[in-house]
Motif scaffolding. Structure first.
Motif, PDB file in Angstrom:
ATOM      1  N   ASP A   1       0.811  -1.218   0.000  1.00 29.53           N
ATOM      2  CA  ASP A   1       0.000   0.000   0.000  1.00 29.53           C
ATOM      3  C   ASP A   1       0.850   1.276   0.000  1.00 29.53           C
ATOM      4  O   ASP A   1       0.315   2.374  -0.121  1.00 29.53           O
ATOM      5  CB  ASP A   1      -0.942   0.029   1.206  1.00 29.53           C
ATOM      6  CG  ASP A   1      -1.982  -1.077   1.153  1.00 29.53           C
ATOM      7  OD1 ASP A   1      -2.261  -1.587   0.045  1.00 29.53           O
ATOM      8  OD2 ASP A   1      -2.506  -1.443   2.227  1.00 29.53           O
ATOM      9  N   LEU A   2       2.157   1.137   0.157  1.00 27.28           N
ATOM     10  CA  LEU A   2       3.068   2.287   0.118  1.00 27.28           C
ATOM     11  C   LEU A   2       3.530   2.507  -1.317  1.00 27.28           C
ATOM     12  O   LEU A   2       3.785   1.552  -2.045  1.00 27.28           O
ATOM     13  CB  LEU A   2       4.299   2.041   0.986  1.00 27.28           C
ATOM     14  CG  LEU A   2       4.080   1.842   2.478  1.00 27.28           C
ATOM     15  CD1 LEU A   2       5.387   1.445   3.141  1.00 27.28           C
ATOM     16  CD2 LEU A   2       3.518   3.100   3.108  1.00 27.28           C
ATOM     17  N   SER A   3       3.689   3.762  -1.682  1.00 24.98           N
ATOM     18  CA  SER A   3       4.229   4.061  -3.009  1.00 24.98           C
ATOM     19  C   SER A   3       5.756   4.103  -2.941  1.00 24.98           C
ATOM     20  O   SER A   3       6.333   4.336  -1.871  1.00 24.98           O
ATOM     21  CB  SER A   3       3.704   5.404  -3.513  1.00 24.98           C
ATOM     22  OG  SER A   3       4.282   6.462  -2.768  1.00 24.98           O
ATOM     23  N   ARG A   4       6.387   3.902  -4.078  1.00 20.08           N
ATOM     24  CA  ARG A   4       7.850   4.021  -4.146  1.00 20.08           C
ATOM     25  C   ARG A   4       8.259   5.435  -3.729  1.00 20.08           C
ATOM     26  O   ARG A   4       9.248   5.624  -3.026  1.00 20.08           O
ATOM     27  CB  ARG A   4       8.343   3.688  -5.546  1.00 20.08           C
ATOM     28  CG  ARG A   4       9.872   3.754  -5.657  1.00 20.08           C
ATOM     29  CD  ARG A   4      10.355   3.139  -6.977  1.00 20.08           C
ATOM     30  NE  ARG A   4      11.776   3.256  -7.107  1.00 20.08           N
ATOM     31  CZ  ARG A   4      12.671   2.435  -6.548  1.00 20.08           C
ATOM     32  NH1 ARG A   4      12.260   1.422  -5.824  1.00 20.08           N
ATOM     33  NH2 ARG A   4      13.962   2.617  -6.733  1.00 20.08           N
ATOM     34  N   GLY A   5       7.480   6.437  -4.142  1.00 25.11           N
ATOM     35  CA  GLY A   5       7.769   7.822  -3.773  1.00 25.11           C
ATOM     36  C   GLY A   5       7.744   8.031  -2.268  1.00 25.11           C
ATOM     37  O   GLY A   5       8.551   8.785  -1.727  1.00 25.11           O
TER      38      GLY A   5
ATOM     39  N   GLY B   1      13.598  -6.814   4.113  1.00 25.54           N
ATOM     40  CA  GLY B   1      13.029  -6.819   2.775  1.00 25.54           C
ATOM     41  C   GLY B   1      13.774  -5.841   1.886  1.00 25.54           C
ATOM     42  O   GLY B   1      14.419  -4.909   2.365  1.00 25.54           O
ATOM     43  N   LYS B   2      13.671  -6.065   0.590  1.00 25.24           N
ATOM     44  CA  LYS B   2      14.388  -5.241  -0.385  1.00 25.24           C
ATOM     45  C   LYS B   2      13.697  -3.932  -0.766  1.00 25.24           C
ATOM     46  O   LYS B   2      14.384  -2.979  -1.131  1.00 25.24           O
ATOM     47  CB  LYS B   2      14.645  -6.057  -1.655  1.00 25.24           C
ATOM     48  CG  LYS B   2      15.601  -7.212  -1.443  1.00 25.24           C
ATOM     49  CD  LYS B   2      15.809  -7.981  -2.740  1.00 25.24           C
ATOM     50  CE  LYS B   2      16.773  -9.128  -2.557  1.00 25.24           C
ATOM     51  NZ  LYS B   2      17.005  -9.845  -3.829  1.00 25.24           N
ATOM     52  N   PRO B   3      12.370  -3.825  -0.722  1.00 28.96           N
ATOM     53  CA  PRO B   3      11.714  -2.621  -1.270  1.00 28.96           C
ATOM     54  C   PRO B   3      12.160  -1.295  -0.660  1.00 28.96           C
ATOM     55  O   PRO B   3      12.442  -0.354  -1.396  1.00 28.96           O
ATOM     56  CB  PRO B   3      10.227  -2.873  -1.023  1.00 28.96           C
ATOM     57  CG  PRO B   3      10.097  -4.351  -0.955  1.00 28.96           C
ATOM     58  CD  PRO B   3      11.373  -4.834  -0.325  1.00 28.96           C
ATOM     59  N   ALA B   4      12.229  -1.207   0.653  1.00 27.78           N
ATOM     60  CA  ALA B   4      12.581   0.078   1.276  1.00 27.78           C
ATOM     61  C   ALA B   4      14.021   0.466   0.939  1.00 27.78           C
ATOM     62  O   ALA B   4      14.285   1.579   0.501  1.00 27.78           O
ATOM     63  CB  ALA B   4      12.366   0.039   2.782  1.00 27.78           C
ATOM     64  N   TYR B   5      14.951  -0.465   1.147  1.00 33.59           N
ATOM     65  CA  TYR B   5      16.344  -0.127   0.870  1.00 33.59           C
ATOM     66  C   TYR B   5      16.559   0.164  -0.607  1.00 33.59           C
ATOM     67  O   TYR B   5      17.262   1.108  -0.969  1.00 33.59           O
ATOM     68  CB  TYR B   5      17.290  -1.225   1.353  1.00 33.59           C
ATOM     69  CG  TYR B   5      18.742  -0.847   1.130  1.00 33.59           C
ATOM     70  CD1 TYR B   5      19.300   0.230   1.819  1.00 33.59           C
ATOM     71  CD2 TYR B   5      19.530  -1.523   0.211  1.00 33.59           C
ATOM     72  CE1 TYR B   5      20.620   0.609   1.592  1.00 33.59           C
ATOM     73  CE2 TYR B   5      20.846  -1.154  -0.016  1.00 33.59           C
ATOM     74  CZ  TYR B   5      21.384  -0.086   0.676  1.00 33.59           C
ATOM     75  OH  TYR B   5      22.685   0.299   0.446  1.00 33.59           O
TER      76      TYR B   5
ATOM     77  N   GLY C   1      18.100   3.961  -4.284  1.00 30.89           N
ATOM     78  CA  GLY C   1      17.977   4.202  -5.712  1.00 30.89           C
ATOM     79  C   GLY C   1      18.539   3.064  -6.549  1.00 30.89           C
ATOM     80  O   GLY C   1      19.092   3.284  -7.626  1.00 30.89           O
ATOM     81  N   LYS C   2      18.384   1.837  -6.059  1.00 27.46           N
ATOM     82  CA  LYS C   2      18.913   0.669  -6.762  1.00 27.46           C
ATOM     83  C   LYS C   2      17.780  -0.279  -7.125  1.00 27.46           C
ATOM     84  O   LYS C   2      16.935  -0.600  -6.292  1.00 27.46           O
ATOM     85  CB  LYS C   2      19.923  -0.060  -5.870  1.00 27.46           C
ATOM     86  CG  LYS C   2      21.159   0.769  -5.568  1.00 27.46           C
ATOM     87  CD  LYS C   2      22.136  -0.007  -4.731  1.00 27.46           C
ATOM     88  CE  LYS C   2      23.383   0.839  -4.480  1.00 27.46           C
ATOM     89  NZ  LYS C   2      24.416   0.068  -3.793  1.00 27.46           N
ATOM     90  N   ALA C   3      17.795  -0.734  -8.350  1.00 24.19           N
ATOM     91  CA  ALA C   3      16.762  -1.657  -8.812  1.00 24.19           C
ATOM     92  C   ALA C   3      17.063  -3.094  -8.395  1.00 24.19           C
ATOM     93  O   ALA C   3      16.157  -3.884  -8.171  1.00 24.19           O
ATOM     94  CB  ALA C   3      16.635  -1.573 -10.326  1.00 24.19           C
ATOM     95  N   VAL C   4      18.341  -3.427  -8.303  1.00 28.15           N
ATOM     96  CA  VAL C   4      18.739  -4.786  -7.955  1.00 28.15           C
ATOM     97  C   VAL C   4      19.507  -4.749  -6.639  1.00 28.15           C
ATOM     98  O   VAL C   4      20.532  -4.066  -6.521  1.00 28.15           O
ATOM     99  CB  VAL C   4      19.608  -5.420  -9.067  1.00 28.15           C
ATOM    100  CG1 VAL C   4      20.057  -6.820  -8.672  1.00 28.15           C
ATOM    101  CG2 VAL C   4      18.852  -5.451 -10.379  1.00 28.15           C
ATOM    102  N   ILE C   5      18.993  -5.467  -5.659  1.00 22.96           N
ATOM    103  CA  ILE C   5      19.603  -5.528  -4.329  1.00 22.96           C
ATOM    104  C   ILE C   5      19.831  -6.998  -3.986  1.00 22.96           C
ATOM    105  O   ILE C   5      18.878  -7.783  -3.988  1.00 22.96           O
ATOM    106  CB  ILE C   5      18.659  -4.915  -3.257  1.00 22.96           C
ATOM    107  CG1 ILE C   5      18.279  -3.480  -3.570  1.00 22.96           C
ATOM    108  CG2 ILE C   5      19.228  -5.065  -1.858  1.00 22.96           C
ATOM    109  CD1 ILE C   5      19.373  -2.484  -3.358  1.00 22.96           C
ATOM    110  N   PRO C   6      21.055  -7.388  -3.669  1.00 24.05           N
ATOM    111  CA  PRO C   6      21.261  -8.776  -3.238  1.00 24.05           C
ATOM    112  C   PRO C   6      20.880  -8.930  -1.761  1.00 24.05           C
ATOM    113  O   PRO C   6      20.820  -7.941  -1.020  1.00 24.05           O
ATOM    114  CB  PRO C   6      22.768  -8.974  -3.429  1.00 24.05           C
ATOM    115  CG  PRO C   6      23.345  -7.613  -3.229  1.00 24.05           C
ATOM    116  CD  PRO C   6      22.306  -6.642  -3.760  1.00 24.05           C
ATOM    117  N   TRP C   7      20.625 -10.137  -1.327  1.00 23.87           N
ATOM    118  CA  TRP C   7      20.422 -10.396   0.099  1.00 23.87           C
ATOM    119  C   TRP C   7      21.760 -10.300   0.813  1.00 23.87           C
ATOM    120  O   TRP C   7      22.804 -10.540   0.221  1.00 23.87           O
ATOM    121  CB  TRP C   7      19.822 -11.791   0.314  1.00 23.87           C
ATOM    122  CG  TRP C   7      18.451 -11.947  -0.263  1.00 23.87           C
ATOM    123  CD1 TRP C   7      18.098 -12.745  -1.302  1.00 23.87           C
ATOM    124  CD2 TRP C   7      17.262 -11.280   0.150  1.00 23.87           C
ATOM    125  NE1 TRP C   7      16.763 -12.613  -1.561  1.00 23.87           N
ATOM    126  CE2 TRP C   7      16.220 -11.719  -0.682  1.00 23.87           C
ATOM    127  CE3 TRP C   7      16.974 -10.343   1.136  1.00 23.87           C
ATOM    128  CZ2 TRP C   7      14.910 -11.271  -0.553  1.00 23.87           C
ATOM    129  CZ3 TRP C   7      15.665  -9.887   1.269  1.00 23.87           C
ATOM    130  CH2 TRP C   7      14.655 -10.353   0.438  1.00 23.87           C
TER     131      TRP C   7
END
Length: 168
Positions: free
Chosen positions: A82-86, A111-115, A120-126
């Motif tokens: 329910d949160l936007s990327r913005g 989780g990856k979405p917030a970080y 400003g990164k599309a690909v985040i490794p664990w």
């Protein structure tokens, strides 16, 4: 429903665990990770962060073990979707200031979405990240939500244990 959940922080903790945002159920209860399907407290214990499994109502005692809790966005929602990327991007500066203020060794994003949005990164490794955030080393862990079916409890524990070993 409460406006948000209070942070559970102290200066110079080993790790501040950073959720995406409070769930509506947690905000209403006034405690973090309160949903029976959320696996945070169990994974934390099984990974060796706490000697016993804390209950959500004992969340404030987490600082006694050297750990804290915060969220990237304070607004509670039924789902992080329910949160936007913005909204996540906009929360970055205040979160970074908070991390700088409390100066933990690590900040662990759940989780990856917030970080990803904040960095400003599309690909985040664990796991460990090459960048620092607010002066802290960054680690990205799987979200412990029961909605995250991509990770079994065993996989969560393994990921959380890797951070626990890095903390020492």
């Amino acid at each position: 429903m409460a406006d948000t959940l209070p942070d559970i922080l102290a200066e110079r903790l080993s790790v501040i665990f950073c959720g995406i945002n409070p769930g509506a159920t947690a905000a209403a209860a006034g405690h973090s990770f309160v949903s029976p399907s959320n696996r945070f407290w169990r994974a934390l214990h099984l990974a060796g962060f706490t000697p016993l499994q804390l209950r959500p109502q004992d969340d404030a005692t987490l600082v006694e073990y050297g750990y804290g809790l915060t969220a990237a966005v304070g607004r509670p929602t039924r789902s992080a979707a329910d949160l936007s990327r913005g909204e996540l991007v906009a929360a970055g500066a205040a979160l970074e200031a908070k991390i700088s203020r409390y100066a933990p060794r690590f900040v662990a994003f759940l989780g990856k979405p917030a970080y990803g949005a904040i960095a400003g990164k599309a690909v985040i490794p664990w796991g460990p990240q090459p960048d620092r955030f607010g002066g802290a080393s960054v680690w990205v862990l799987p979200n412990p939500s029961g909605l995250n079916r991509a990770f079994t409890l065993e996989a969560l524990v393994e990921a959380y244990r890797a951070l626990r070993l890095a903390v020492g």
